[in-house]
Scaffold this motif. Sequence first.
Motif, PDB file in Angstrom:
ATOM      1  N   LYS A 114       0.846  -1.191   0.000  1.00 25.40           N
ATOM      2  CA  LYS A 114       0.000   0.000   0.000  1.00 25.40           C
ATOM      3  C   LYS A 114       0.884   1.245   0.000  1.00 25.40           C
ATOM      4  N   VAL A 115       0.528   2.183  -0.859  1.00 29.08           N
ATOM      5  CA  VAL A 115       1.246   3.450  -0.947  1.00 29.08           C
ATOM      6  C   VAL A 115       0.224   4.569  -0.815  1.00 29.08           C
ATOM      7  N   SER A 121      -0.372   8.846   0.051  1.00 31.93           N
ATOM      8  CA  SER A 121       0.238  10.173   0.160  1.00 31.93           C
ATOM      9  C   SER A 121      -0.570  11.016   1.141  1.00 31.93           C
ATOM     10  N   THR A 129       4.888  10.394   1.541  1.00 29.94           N
ATOM     11  CA  THR A 129       4.470   9.101   1.008  1.00 29.94           C
ATOM     12  C   THR A 129       4.674   8.025   2.063  1.00 29.94           C
ATOM     13  N   LYS A 174       4.560   4.136   2.797  1.00 28.99           N
ATOM     14  CA  LYS A 174       4.585   2.833   2.128  1.00 28.99           C
ATOM     15  C   LYS A 174       4.590   1.723   3.176  1.00 28.99           C
ATOM     16  N   SER A 184       9.763   4.789  -6.797  1.00 27.96           N
ATOM     17  CA  SER A 184       8.576   4.839  -7.661  1.00 27.96           C
ATOM     18  C   SER A 184       7.635   3.658  -7.457  1.00 27.96           C
ATOM     19  N   ARG A 241       4.573   1.345  -6.520  1.00 27.26           N
ATOM     20  CA  ARG A 241       3.136   1.600  -6.513  1.00 27.26           C
ATOM     21  C   ARG A 241       2.421   0.491  -5.752  1.00 27.26           C
ATOM     22  N   GLY A 242       1.211   0.805  -5.311  1.00 25.45           N
ATOM     23  CA  GLY A 242       0.433  -0.189  -4.591  1.00 25.45           C
ATOM     24  C   GLY A 242       0.037  -1.347  -5.489  1.00 25.45           C
ATOM     25  N   ASP A 300      -0.150  -4.231 -10.284  1.00 24.26           N
ATOM     26  CA  ASP A 300      -0.635  -2.970  -9.730  1.00 24.26           C
ATOM     27  C   ASP A 300      -2.146  -3.040  -9.540  1.00 24.26           C
ATOM     28  N   SER A 355       5.534  -0.531 -17.956  1.00 28.48           N
ATOM     29  CA  SER A 355       5.296   0.860 -17.567  1.00 28.48           C
ATOM     30  C   SER A 355       6.588   1.664 -17.688  1.00 28.48           C
ATOM     31  N   ALA A 379       7.736   3.570 -15.356  1.00 25.02           N
ATOM     32  CA  ALA A 379       8.445   3.518 -14.076  1.00 25.02           C
ATOM     33  C   ALA A 379       9.362   2.298 -14.080  1.00 25.02           C
ATOM     34  N   TYR A 391      11.000   0.644 -11.783  1.00 23.79           N
ATOM     35  CA  TYR A 391      11.372   0.343 -10.406  1.00 23.79           C
ATOM     36  C   TYR A 391      11.996  -1.029 -10.230  1.00 23.79           C
TER      37      TYR A 391
END
Length: 363
Positions: free
Chosen positions: A14-15, A17, A22, A24, A119, A121-122, A147, A198, A200, A202
């Motif tokens: 889970k991410v 903001s 942020t 995480k 970077s 993501r959840g 994701d 993607s 990103a 990561y």
Amino acid sequence: MKFDVQYLSFFVIKVESKEGQTDKSYKHYQTMDGYEYLDSDIKKFLDGEFTRISKRKVEKNPNTEQSPTKIGRFIVEPGHELTSNPNFNMLVRLRTVDDKDDYKNACDDLVRIYLDTSSVRGGALIIVQAALTTHPEDPFIFVLKCDFENKIARISEKNLVREIEMAISARNMKSIQYPYMPEEGLFEEWELKIHQSSHARYFEEFLKFITYEQSIPEIVNEHVMEFVQTYVENKWPDASHEERHQEERELELWAASDKRTLQEKWEPDQVVEAASRIVDIKPEIEIKFKLGDTYIKGFLADYGNKIHLTKLRDGYAVVIEGDAFTFDKSYSPVELLQPESFRSVAERLLQSQNEELHEEDDQ
């Protein structure tokens, strides 16, 4: 090609903001052995994915700089063993563990490292130890990232649709496979395969001690700049020569430009020589350019042989040779053409050029 799952750990990342910060976190949902996996719902979700990942085509030198699938190689300093690489040790630990609790602990360590990527993501992170049925003693590690999908709903008689939270799909699944298997039964312990469609990157940030081969465009660019530097040094041996400085500045601007034009600096035989060296790396390297409103695409190997660039009047012309024309489904009167000879076309173009010159002289 069939795989037997030996261990699987399922985590949710889970991410969130909050006020510019942020947060995480991750939660371990379940770790299962091969017998538990056979009776699980996740088997239906992952059915066929391991074979699909293993068979996904990949090249050590991708055709594009942003290729989604790459082969990575562990970085090892000269004089050191492969075991000096932290990424290798992490994956080998997962690959060799033969206890459910130990496997869960090893996966925990991987997830914590993964969570440090900027970077991230959840979504769901699934770490699987699986082996080919024909090679049960040589397991693979598959790190799978799904994701969370937005606006996913199920049909409901009462509410028509009901939104599903934390929905995942195998459609855009990102993956790491270790070791890389270039063909069935052949394992490359120095290499792994990653897939992430993607922008990103990561996985690359997560695996900090992995290197990737240059893409074909990067190799071509590097070789072209080497040829350019050699050309400058040979033409102006004196590094302090003002013309050399001017040429280097012009070429630097040319190399940095997104849309480049014909520079008119090299003779055709120089271009053919440079192109032949690049083609030696990969014969299928393409050449793409636009003349006026017309796009031209071919093979670099054909320059000087089947593709010719020439000056015409105040502009340019391209001569392309081939055995036959092919057209798309829509009709065109050009398809009915009885072609003129090259000599006739060339004479007409030259005549047109001469007439324009005479008109300019009369004025």
